[in-house]
Design a protein around this motif. Structure first.
Motif, mmCIF file in Angstrom:
data_model
loop_
_atom_site.group_PDB
_atom_site.id
_atom_site.type_symbol
_atom_site.label_atom_id
_atom_site.label_comp_id
_atom_site.label_asym_id
_atom_site.label_seq_id
_atom_site.Cartn_x
_atom_site.Cartn_y
_atom_site.Cartn_z
ATOM 1 N N TRP A 180 0.819 -1.216 0.000
ATOM 2 C CA TRP A 180 0.000 0.000 0.000
ATOM 3 C C TRP A 180 0.854 1.267 0.000
ATOM 4 N N MET A 181 2.157 1.146 0.213
ATOM 5 C CA MET A 181 3.028 2.326 0.263
ATOM 6 C C MET A 181 3.710 2.598 -1.070
ATOM 7 N N THR A 182 3.021 2.401 -2.154
ATOM 8 C CA THR A 182 3.546 2.734 -3.469
ATOM 9 C C THR A 182 2.885 4.013 -3.969
ATOM 10 N N VAL A 183 3.542 4.684 -4.882
ATOM 11 C CA VAL A 183 2.986 5.935 -5.406
ATOM 12 C C VAL A 183 1.645 5.694 -6.079
ATOM 13 N N ASP A 184 1.543 4.638 -6.867
ATOM 14 C CA ASP A 184 0.293 4.357 -7.582
ATOM 15 C C ASP A 184 -0.852 4.104 -6.608
ATOM 16 N N ARG A 185 -0.607 3.251 -5.621
ATOM 17 C CA ARG A 185 -1.674 2.903 -4.674
ATOM 18 C C ARG A 185 -2.089 4.117 -3.845
ATOM 19 N N LEU A 186 -1.141 4.877 -3.357
ATOM 20 C CA LEU A 186 -1.467 6.045 -2.539
ATOM 21 C C LEU A 186 -2.174 7.128 -3.351
ATOM 22 N N ALA A 243 10.675 8.063 -2.063
ATOM 23 C CA ALA A 243 10.342 8.329 -0.661
ATOM 24 C C ALA A 243 9.703 9.700 -0.469
ATOM 25 N N TYR A 244 10.215 10.707 -1.121
ATOM 26 C CA TYR A 244 9.675 12.063 -0.942
ATOM 27 C C TYR A 244 8.216 12.128 -1.385
ATOM 28 N N LEU A 245 7.908 11.541 -2.558
ATOM 29 C CA LEU A 245 6.541 11.577 -3.074
ATOM 30 C C LEU A 245 5.611 10.724 -2.220
ATOM 31 N N VAL A 246 6.109 9.582 -1.759
ATOM 32 C CA VAL A 246 5.293 8.713 -0.899
ATOM 33 C C VAL A 246 4.939 9.438 0.394
ATOM 34 N N ARG A 247 5.919 10.094 1.013
ATOM 35 C CA ARG A 247 5.651 10.843 2.243
ATOM 36 C C ARG A 247 4.621 11.946 2.002
ATOM 37 N N SER A 248 4.771 12.650 0.880
ATOM 38 C CA SER A 248 3.842 13.734 0.563
ATOM 39 C C SER A 248 2.418 13.220 0.385
ATOM 40 N N LEU A 249 2.278 12.078 -0.286
ATOM 41 C CA LEU A 249 0.949 11.505 -0.498
ATOM 42 C C LEU A 249 0.314 11.065 0.819
ATOM 43 N N ILE A 250 1.093 10.459 1.685
ATOM 44 C CA ILE A 250 0.562 10.018 2.976
ATOM 45 C C ILE A 250 0.114 11.215 3.810
#
Length: 211
Positions: free
Chosen positions: A76-82, A121-128
């Motif tokens: 669930w911690m992928t850019v597409d899923r988030l 990592a940066y984009l994943v953190r931003s999406l979360i």
């Protein structure tokens, strides 16, 4: 939200919620050979180089700190899923998308200790962070609809940290409404209690005679 700025409104501290989340299972790829680890919560291992295995998050972090493994990012911690989750959250103002119960704590621990194992990592953190903000905004909007006639509130798919912040605040809100919007109910209950008298035995008394 108020709970975020005032820790006294939360039942547990963020560190306590994070401690509970450390029992969540994640997948690691060891770079060492090691016998199985026997714990009260279960047995984990044996560990072989480049052979993925599942362990609790706390053990994964401990091994990562010693450079003995890499931690695989949860699906669930992928850019597409988030990105899909964020879009769905914005399109459904009254619904919360299903996410792991400890998604906030898991992502924080991984960013703190295994950032180099997270792709984008940066984009994943931003999406979360965006997902979290949207979900908290929904909660705040929902609280505005509470009135004195509200007896219960159902919020499905909230995470542990969100529940920890929302629950005490919501309980106090409902209590305040009952106190100020329905004083007659409280007065009625007090009157009933004050009028209650012990049951007395009104049967005729009889003299006790010795035989």
């Amino acid at each position: 939200m108020a709970g975020q700025s005032d820790p006294h409104l939360s039942i547990f501290s963020p560190s306590e919620v994070e401690f509970v989340a450390e029992d969540e299972i994640v997948q690691i790829v060891p770079n060492i050979r090691m016998d199985a680890v026997n714990m009260i919560c279960g047995d984990f291992g044996p560990f072989f180089p480049q052979i993925p295995t599942k362990v609790p998050l706390w053990l994964a972090v401990a091994l990562k700190k010693r450079s003995k493994c890499t931690i695989r990012t949860p699906d669930w911690m992928t850019v597409d899923r988030l990105t899909q989750v964020l879009e769905a959250e914005r399109e459904s103002p009254r619904e919360f998308q299903p996410l792991p119960f400890h998604y906030i704590e898991i992502s924080k621990l991984l960013f703190d200790h295994a950032r180099d194992d997270i792709s984008d990592a940066y984009l994943v953190r931003s999406l979360i962070e965006d997902i979290r903000d949207v979900r908290f905004h929904k909660v705040e909007t929902g609280l505005e609809t509470i009135s004195g006639r509200t007896h219960a509130v159902k919020l499905k798919n909230l995470s542990a940290m969100e529940v920890n912040i929302v629950r005490p605040f919501m309980v106090r809100t409902l209590q305040a409404f009952y106190k100020h919007d329905c004083p007659q109910m409280i007065q009625q209950a007090d009157n009933i209690g004050s009028r209650a008298t012990p049951v007395t035995d009104r049967a005729p008394r009889r003299d006790l005679r010795r035989r």
